[in-house]
Design an enzyme around this catalytic site. Structure first.
Site, short mmCIF file in Angstrom:
data_model
loop_
_atom_site.label_atom_id
_atom_site.label_comp_id
_atom_site.label_asym_id
_atom_site.label_seq_id
_atom_site.Cartn_x
_atom_site.Cartn_y
_atom_site.Cartn_z
N ASN A 157 0.87 -1.17 0.00
CA ASN A 157 0.00 0.00 0.00
C ASN A 157 0.91 1.23 0.00
O ASN A 157 1.47 1.58 1.03
CB ASN A 157 -0.89 -0.04 1.26
CG ASN A 157 -1.71 1.22 1.45
OD1 ASN A 157 -1.79 2.06 0.56
ND2 ASN A 157 -2.33 1.35 2.61
N TRP A 158 1.07 1.82 -1.18
CA TRP A 158 2.02 2.93 -1.30
C TRP A 158 1.48 4.21 -0.67
O TRP A 158 2.22 5.19 -0.53
CB TRP A 158 2.36 3.18 -2.77
CG TRP A 158 3.11 2.06 -3.45
CD1 TRP A 158 3.41 0.83 -2.94
CD2 TRP A 158 3.68 2.09 -4.77
NE1 TRP A 158 4.11 0.09 -3.86
CE2 TRP A 158 4.29 0.84 -5.00
CE3 TRP A 158 3.72 3.06 -5.79
CZ2 TRP A 158 4.94 0.53 -6.20
CZ3 TRP A 158 4.36 2.74 -6.99
CH2 TRP A 158 4.97 1.49 -7.17
N LYS A 159 0.21 4.24 -0.35
CA LYS A 159 -0.45 5.43 0.22
C LYS A 159 -0.20 6.65 -0.68
O LYS A 159 -0.10 6.49 -1.90
CB LYS A 159 0.03 5.67 1.66
CG LYS A 159 -0.12 4.40 2.50
CD LYS A 159 0.01 4.62 3.96
CE LYS A 159 -0.18 3.29 4.69
NZ LYS A 159 -0.17 3.43 6.13
N HIS A 165 -9.55 1.39 4.62
CA HIS A 165 -8.30 1.55 5.38
C HIS A 165 -8.55 2.51 6.54
O HIS A 165 -9.33 3.46 6.41
CB HIS A 165 -7.20 2.07 4.46
CG HIS A 165 -5.85 2.04 5.11
ND1 HIS A 165 -5.46 2.99 6.02
CD2 HIS A 165 -4.83 1.16 5.00
CE1 HIS A 165 -4.24 2.68 6.45
NE2 HIS A 165 -3.83 1.59 5.84
N GLU A 184 -6.94 4.87 7.63
CA GLU A 184 -6.68 6.29 7.33
C GLU A 184 -7.87 6.91 6.59
O GLU A 184 -8.16 8.09 6.76
CB GLU A 184 -5.38 6.40 6.51
CG GLU A 184 -4.17 6.19 7.42
CD GLU A 184 -2.94 5.60 6.74
OE1 GLU A 184 -2.88 5.58 5.50
OE2 GLU A 184 -2.04 5.15 7.47
N GLU A 202 -5.56 -4.68 10.50
CA GLU A 202 -4.51 -3.71 10.76
C GLU A 202 -4.83 -2.93 12.03
O GLU A 202 -5.65 -2.00 12.00
CB GLU A 202 -4.41 -2.71 9.59
CG GLU A 202 -4.11 -3.35 8.26
CD GLU A 202 -3.53 -2.34 7.28
OE1 GLU A 202 -2.40 -2.55 6.83
OE2 GLU A 202 -4.20 -1.33 6.99
N GLY A 245 2.51 2.25 10.81
CA GLY A 245 3.54 3.28 10.68
C GLY A 245 4.24 3.63 11.99
O GLY A 245 4.94 4.64 12.05
N SER A 249 3.23 -2.10 10.42
CA SER A 249 4.67 -2.21 10.71
C SER A 249 5.27 -3.57 10.36
O SER A 249 6.14 -4.07 11.07
CB SER A 249 4.95 -1.86 12.18
OG SER A 249 4.59 -0.51 12.43
N GLY A 290 2.76 -1.03 4.30
CA GLY A 290 2.82 0.38 3.94
C GLY A 290 4.26 0.80 3.71
O GLY A 290 4.83 0.60 2.65
N GLY A 291 4.89 1.34 4.75
CA GLY A 291 6.23 1.90 4.66
C GLY A 291 7.23 1.00 3.95
O GLY A 291 7.96 1.45 3.05
#
Ligand code: PGA
Length: 253
Positions: free
Chosen positions: A10-12, A98, A100, A168, A174, A214, A235-236
């Site tokens: 997930n590159w966001k 998600h 976010e 999640e 993150g 994470s 993500g990251g």
């Protein structure tokens, strides 16, 4: 029941044209170098990069997904993107609900479910996200929160082909914090039980439940070897091709 693991990035809201294409090309190289991976790969760049990333993925076993969609097929919805548009661009997946989006855009379970229904209607697969906040976990409500999100966000006719669940914990996203493996397995097993109640045992046994929050190359092995963990939403670490693919390798894909 063997479930093929899904390693999803997930590159966001990250990446401009040049670095997005570069990242996709590097993912392709790394995945190809694996030979015959036992897992499925998916990358979900921002809308602006979908077309160019699609080109970069040509011929590789890496699927393309988006990070959200609208619930309507078309119409007067300024700034929104429909499931059909995503399908038209070559997406096969879309991430929905998600945390976010739930937090930044007030997305409710009902809205997430409507979006998922619309996505399935045009043949897109969905990755439906659930997960508790830190306050909810501290109050002992992690399983209850996830249960309610599953009941509210997952369409009643979902099946194991068109739907993937991503657990999640909001506090793990993150932050570098990860629940204990026992806590992860407890929620995943509980989620599978709720899925069985909602969709039937056979569908629930086949449906993939990803862990997200994470995930790094260093913790992939222990997380991805848990019995009810069928992959990861990353993500990251998905912004570095080496790390993204190392997660798959360490997770015995
Ligand atoms: P993270 O994000 O891997 O950076 O924690 C995961 C996600 O939000 O999907």
């Amino acid at each position: 029941m063997a479930r093929k693991k899904l390693i999803a990035g997930n590159w966001k809201m990250n990446g401009l044209l040049a670095d997005g294409v570069e990242l996709a090309k590097n993912v392709v190289l790394q995945v190809k170098a694996m030979g015959k991976p036992q897992c499925e790969f998916l990358v979900c760049p921002p809308f602006t990069l979908l077309t160019s990333v699609k080109k970069a993925l040509r011929g590789a076993k890496v699927a393309l997904g988006a990070q959200d969609c609208h619930m309507a097929e078309k119409g007067a919805h300024t700034g929104d993107i429909s499931p059909l548009m995503l399908k038209d661009l070559g997406c096969t997946y879309v991430i929905l609900g998600h945390s976010e989006r739930r937090a930044d855009h007030g997305e409710t379970d009902e809205l997430v479910r409507a979006k998922a229904e619309a996505a399935h209607k045009v043949g897109l697969k969905t990755v439906i996200c659930i997960g508790e906040t830190l306050a909810q976990r501290d109050a002992g409500k992690a399983v209850e929160v996830c249960r309610n999100q599953i009941l509210g966000s997952v369409p009643a006719d979902s099946n194991a082909t068109d739907t993937v669940i991503a657990y999640e914990p909001v506090w793990a996203i993150g932050t570098g914090k990860v629940p204990t493996t026992a806590d992860v397995e407890e929620v995943h097993a509980a989620v599978r039980k709720v899925l069985a109640q909602k969709l039937g045992k056979s569908v629930a046994n086949k449906m993939r439940i990803l862990y997200g929050g994470s995930v790094k190359p260093g913790n992939a092995k222990e997380l991805l070897s848990l019995p009810d963990v069928d992959g990861a939403l990353i993500g990251g670490a998905s912004l570095k091709a080496e790390d993204f693919v190392a997660i798959a390798k360490n997770g015995t894909c």
